[in-house]
Design an enzyme around this catalytic site. Structure first.
Site, PDB file in Angstrom:
ATOM      1  N   LYS A 182      82.734  41.474  52.292  1.00  0.00           N
ATOM      2  CA  LYS A 182      81.365  41.772  51.863  1.00  0.00           C
ATOM      3  C   LYS A 182      80.338  40.902  52.576  1.00  0.00           C
ATOM      4  CE  LYS A 182      79.934  39.450  47.779  1.00  0.00           C
ATOM      5  NZ  LYS A 182      79.678  39.505  46.352  1.00  0.00           N
ATOM      6  N   LYS A 211      90.180  42.333  58.562  1.00  0.00           N
ATOM      7  CA  LYS A 211      89.666  43.202  57.491  1.00  0.00           C
ATOM      8  C   LYS A 211      88.194  42.921  57.249  1.00  0.00           C
ATOM      9  CE  LYS A 211      93.152  44.906  54.364  1.00  0.00           C
ATOM     10  NZ  LYS A 211      94.393  44.114  54.488  1.00  0.00           N
ATOM     11  N   LYS A 260      84.922  27.957  40.797  1.00  0.00           N
ATOM     12  CA  LYS A 260      83.994  26.955  41.325  1.00  0.00           C
ATOM     13  C   LYS A 260      84.567  25.556  41.163  1.00  0.00           C
ATOM     14  CE  LYS A 260      79.636  29.327  41.368  1.00  0.00           C
ATOM     15  NZ  LYS A 260      78.271  29.399  40.907  1.00  0.00           N
TER      16      LYS A 260
HETATM   17  P1  AMP Z   1      74.974  36.233  45.160  1.00  0.00           P
HETATM   18  O1  AMP Z   1      73.894  35.231  45.460  1.00  0.00           O
HETATM   19  O2  AMP Z   1      75.993  36.393  46.240  1.00  0.00           O
HETATM   20  O3  AMP Z   1      75.566  36.034  43.779  1.00  0.00           O
HETATM   21  O4  AMP Z   1      74.256  37.662  45.071  1.00  0.00           O
HETATM   22  C1  AMP Z   1      73.274  37.975  44.126  1.00  0.00           C
HETATM   23  C2  AMP Z   1      73.353  39.454  43.789  1.00  0.00           C
HETATM   24  O5  AMP Z   1      73.188  40.256  44.961  1.00  0.00           O
HETATM   25  C3  AMP Z   1      74.698  39.843  43.205  1.00  0.00           C
HETATM   26  O6  AMP Z   1      74.648  39.780  41.835  1.00  0.00           O
HETATM   27  C4  AMP Z   1      74.907  41.280  43.674  1.00  0.00           C
HETATM   28  O7  AMP Z   1      74.340  42.178  42.737  1.00  0.00           O
HETATM   29  C5  AMP Z   1      74.099  41.362  44.943  1.00  0.00           C
HETATM   30  N1  AMP Z   1      74.947  41.303  46.159  1.00  0.00           N
HETATM   31  C6  AMP Z   1      75.303  40.195  46.844  1.00  0.00           C
HETATM   32  N2  AMP Z   1      76.040  40.512  47.943  1.00  0.00           N
HETATM   33  C7  AMP Z   1      76.155  41.864  47.948  1.00  0.00           C
HETATM   34  C8  AMP Z   1      76.790  42.817  48.821  1.00  0.00           C
HETATM   35  N3  AMP Z   1      77.433  42.448  49.928  1.00  0.00           N
HETATM   36  N4  AMP Z   1      76.708  44.135  48.494  1.00  0.00           N
HETATM   37  C9  AMP Z   1      76.042  44.536  47.386  1.00  0.00           C
HETATM   38  N5  AMP Z   1      75.425  43.703  46.540  1.00  0.00           N
HETATM   39  C10 AMP Z   1      75.465  42.379  46.800  1.00  0.00           C
END
Ligand code: AMP
Length: 350
Positions: free
Chosen positions: A218, A215, A126
């Site tokens: 997520k 590719k 970050k």
């Molecule tokens: P984030 O705001 O991106 O940190 O997401 C919060 C939570 O959502 C993370 O801690 C993951 O457990 C879950 N998460 C986010 N994106 C994905 C994804 N593409 N696939 C699975 N779990 C996700």
């Protein structure tokens, strides 16, 4: 699911703390649902749950950007409830409404070596991001201290467990170290060492696009490749129409590459029993992308429909949303204060 569940005390549920940041307008996506919200909903029977919106944490990257943290926080709460978190079993609250998070963070900061914080990988990432976007001087003390606030979030509720994604167990390690150091310095067992609860069956959901090299990546707010829990059935259909499929499969009977196709991958996660035959058809050219997209749209909308139905109930009654937050925040504040009294005594402040 995890060893933590096996050691539950009779007659008293162990406590679990979970939370999400209200970034990106607070609108959560299908990846957030599968990776976080759905496992939380499954855990609310086994644990006494405290589920918060990490609005202060959002400021580590959003301070001064003009985004309304309050509106985004409300959107997150609505997503929590729509996903099936039950306010009767789970205290839902905003971090900033329980100011003891700040007090405990300050006090834990006194026992946390700076060197521990500087070596946190997400801080390094970050820091680079902020330095790139603005300049090195914009890297705030809040960003460095983020894991201390996170430890306070968890330890305030003397949580035994924290649900984390498969790749995130390390995030909890610093909280565990801070808890152990506090307990050691003050010869106390005030803070349980929280355990990671990792749900076994959650994969990482791919987004609807691909990176510059073709590719899959997520599903993430930062890539704008999401299906939101707030998307209508038509929006999902539109998004799926534009989703990334094998670039070499132009006509229906061209051979496809399902491993590199976002639609086939999403389908595989939701329909593990039937996907192999469909993949064979895709590869051989017997199945076209339009058919896959149509079918996957239906599958995803079936997942989202109950979420939409719960959202409609809360969206039509904003006063009920307020009541849910008031109840959750009252419970969180009361529990937090019992912890803080013990912390102040232990640290010889009273
Ligand atoms: P984030 O705001 O991106 O940190 O997401 C919060 C939570 O959502 C993370 O801690 C993951 O457990 C879950 N998460 C986010 N994106 C994905 C994804 N593409 N696939 C699975 N779990 C996700």
């Amino acid at each position: 699911m995890s060893a933590v569940l096996g050691s539950e005390r009779t007659g008293e549920k162990k406590r679990l703390l979970s939370g999400m940041q209200p970034t990106g307008n607070g609108l959560l996506h299908l990846g957030n649902y599968e990776g976080a919200l759905k496992p939380w909903v499954a855990l609310q029977d086994q644990y006494e749950m405290f589920c918060f919106v990490a609005d202060w944490h959002a400021l580590t990257t959003l301070a001064g950007t003009g985004e309304s943290i309050a509106d985004a926080s409300r959107a997150v709460v609505l997503d929590y409830l729509s996903a099936g978190l039950d306010p009767d079993r789970c205290a839902i609250f905003r971090q900033s409404k329980v100011t003891a998070h700040a007090e405990l963070s300050t006090l834990l900061g006194m026992v946390t070596p700076v060197s521990w914080l500087e070596r946190v990988p997400t801080y390094k990432e970050k820091r680079e991001l902020v330095a790139e976007r603005e300049h090195e001087a914009a890297v705030s003390y809040g960003l460095l201290g983020y894991p201390v606030l996170q430890a306070a979030d968890i330890l305030l509720y003397r949580a035994h467990a924290v649900p984390v994604g498969k790749d995130q167990a390390a995030h909890l390690e610093l909280t565990r170290e801070i808890a152990r150091r506090f307990n050691h310095l003050y010869q106390t067992e005030l803070f349980p060492t929280p355990q990671a609860v990792i749900s076994e069956d959650t994969g990482v959901l791919p987004g609807l696009d691909a990176d510059a090299g073709g590719k899959l990546r997520k599903m993430s707010k930062s890539y704008h490749n999401t299906i939101l829990l707030t998307d209508s059935a038509d929006t999902v259909a539109q998004k799926l129409k534009g989703a990334f499929t094998s670039p070499l499969k132009v006509r229906k009977d061209d051979p496809g590459v399902p491993e590199g196709c976002s639609v086939c991958q999403l389908r595989r996660l939701y329909d593990p029993s039937g996907y192999s035959a469909q993949w064979d058809e895709c590869r051989s050219g017997a199945r076209g992308c339009s058919q896959s997209k149509r079918e996957t749209t239906e599958i995803l909308n079936a997942v989202l429909d109950p979420i939409r139905a719960r959202r409609a109930v809360y969206a039509s009654d904003p006063a009920e949303l307020e009541r849910v937050l008031e109840r959750g925040e009252e419970k969180a504040r009361a529990f937090a204060e019992t912890t803080m009294q013990k912390v102040r005594e232990t640290m010889l402040l009273v």
